[in-house]
Scaffold this active site. Structure first.
Site, PDB file in Angstrom:
ATOM      1  N   CYS A   1       0.830  -1.209   0.000  1.00 13.68           N
ATOM      2  CA  CYS A   1       0.000   0.000   0.000  1.00 13.68           C
ATOM      3  C   CYS A   1       0.871   1.268   0.000  1.00 13.68           C
ATOM      4  CB  CYS A   1      -0.969  -0.006   1.181  1.00 13.68           C
ATOM      5  SG  CYS A   1      -2.303   1.222   1.000  1.00 13.68           S
TER       6      CYS A   1
ATOM      7  N   ASP B   1      -3.472   1.402  10.175  1.00 11.20           N
ATOM      8  CA  ASP B   1      -4.626   2.284  10.408  1.00 11.20           C
ATOM      9  C   ASP B   1      -5.045   2.245  11.870  1.00 11.20           C
ATOM     10  OD1 ASP B   1      -4.788   1.603   7.390  1.00 11.20           O
ATOM     11  OD2 ASP B   1      -6.010   3.392   7.715  1.00 11.20           O
TER      12      ASP B   1
HETATM   13  C1  RUB Z   1      -3.881   3.332   3.581  1.00  8.40           C
HETATM   14  C2  RUB Z   1      -3.192   2.344   4.452  1.00  8.40           C
HETATM   15  C3  RUB Z   1      -1.918   2.792   5.102  1.00  8.40           C
HETATM   16  C4  RUB Z   1      -2.245   3.302   6.522  1.00  8.40           C
HETATM   17  C5  RUB Z   1      -1.066   4.029   7.134  1.00  8.40           C
HETATM   18  O1  RUB Z   1      -5.192   2.916   3.248  1.00  8.40           O
HETATM   19  O2  RUB Z   1      -3.665   1.254   4.722  1.00  8.40           O
HETATM   20  O3  RUB Z   1      -1.009   1.743   5.212  1.00  8.40           O
HETATM   21  O4  RUB Z   1      -3.335   4.198   6.466  1.00  8.40           O
HETATM   22  O5  RUB Z   1      -0.796   5.168   6.382  1.00  8.40           O
HETATM   23  P1  RUB Z   1      -6.098   3.907   2.371  1.00  8.40           P
HETATM   24  P2  RUB Z   1      -0.011   6.433   6.961  1.00  8.40           P
HETATM   25  O6  RUB Z   1      -5.380   4.165   1.100  1.00  8.40           O
HETATM   26  O7  RUB Z   1      -7.371   3.127   2.188  1.00  8.40           O
HETATM   27  O8  RUB Z   1      -6.308   5.152   3.186  1.00  8.40           O
HETATM   28  O9  RUB Z   1       1.311   5.883   7.435  1.00  8.40           O
HETATM   29  O10 RUB Z   1       0.109   7.362   5.796  1.00  8.40           O
HETATM   30  O11 RUB Z   1      -0.803   6.999   8.089  1.00  8.40           O
END
Ligand code: RUB
Length: 308
Positions: A128, A199
């Protein structure tokens, strides 16, 4: 009048989060906090903030950073509610400003700590698009460390393309793979570490992150590869201490296949849960810890919420 204008501002932030124009767990928490700060600046009172908070929290259900951010601001508002109008606004703006700054600083602190665990010649794999992971990699690169990254596409929304773009821009060697190539890549490309964001992290150390993360963790375990989660403590879940179950967002089937046969069902969960036993370390702004240590941090950091 003012109330109507500010609420429509909040609504546009809610839409941005729902439609994923604003995405990533830290980013949505900071964006929500900024929109509540704007509300206070424009004359919003506690009731206005509560109303806005409800709307913001309903935008996406899985990342706990969003309710944590909103609820903390509502707690600050309650705490200052004995003050007169002017003083209330001034104090609350200061408090929210400090809170936003703390969240932004935590990203920088994790980048520093996380960069220390990247070694020369490391082969890394990520899933991701996590700002936190990207910041760690950029910091390690700026320290002169030489490493390469494999990034999964991350169906169905292809956030892996954002990851590859950001790493290429930073001059970090990166290779894109399809999600189902994660396991063989770990073996054939001799991956040293898997690094993902989160998340939500529950008190028992279970990690909720983008769909597919738990499969990647299982493969990492099979190949004896470190599975590392990089996460700000704003993503730790005090609600899980009270027995709440994390709601896994299900998104529109069109994201998976728009022109599908009408009789075809599509199941499209956006996140999954990686068992704490699959996680080797959690990198936070407070330092590196095992997943079992999350409980203690939640108890201390969210004492304001757990007391309520
Ligand atoms: C994004 C996702 C990321 C976490 C952490 O999912 O799963 O790994 O949110 O991100 P989506 P960060 O694209 O559905 O939002 O480290 O940027 O907080």
């Amino acid at each position: 009048m003012v109330k109507k204008i500010v609420l429509s501002d909040v609504d546009s932030v809610v839409n941005d989060i729902k439609s994923m124009r604003v995405r990533g767990a830290l980013n949505i928490a900071v964006t929500a906090a900024k929109s509540m700060k704007k509300l206070v600046k424009e004359g919003g009172v506690i009731e206005t903030l509560q109303d806005a908070g409800q709307r913001l929290k309903s935008a996406r259900p899985t990342a706990v950073s969003l309710p944590n951010s909103v609820d903390y601001i509502l707690y600050l508002a309650e705490k200052n509610s004995h003050l007169g109008d002017e003083e209330f606004r001034k104090q609350l703006l200061d408090d929210i400003g400090r809170f936003i700054q703390e969240m932004e600083n935590s990203l920088d602190e994790i980048a520093e700590i996380g960069s220390n665990i990247i070694r020369d010649d490391d082969v890394l794999l990520t899933h991701c698009n996590s700002d936190t992971v990207i910041e760690i990699l950029k910091r390690a690169h700026s320290k002169g460390k030489k490493f390469t990254v494999y990034a999964t596409e991350t169906r169905p929304r292809m956030q892996g393309h954002i990851t590859t773009g950001e790493l290429l821009d930073a001059g970090i060697p990166v290779t894109l793979i399809v999600d189902s190539a994660a396991c063989i890549t770990m073996e054939t490309k001799k991956v040293d570490k898997v690094l993902v964001g989160a998340d939500t992290v529950c008190v028992d150390g279970d990690v909720v992150n983008k769909i597919g993360t738990s499969q990647v963790a299982l493969c990492a375990r099979k190949h004896g590869i470190d599975f590392i989660v990089a996460v700000e403590s704003i993503k730790f879940s005090p609600q899980s201490m009270m027995g709440s179950i994390v709601k896994i967002e299900e998104r529109n089937p069109d994201e998976v296949w728009r022109d599908r046969p009408s009789i075809l069902g599509v199941y499209n969960p956006a996140f999954d849960i990686t068992d704490a036993s699959m996680v080797d370390i959690v990198v936070t702004e407070l330092g590196i810890m095992p997943p079992e240590a999350v409980y203690q941090v939640v108890k201390e950091k969210f004492s304001w919420e757990l007391r309520q």
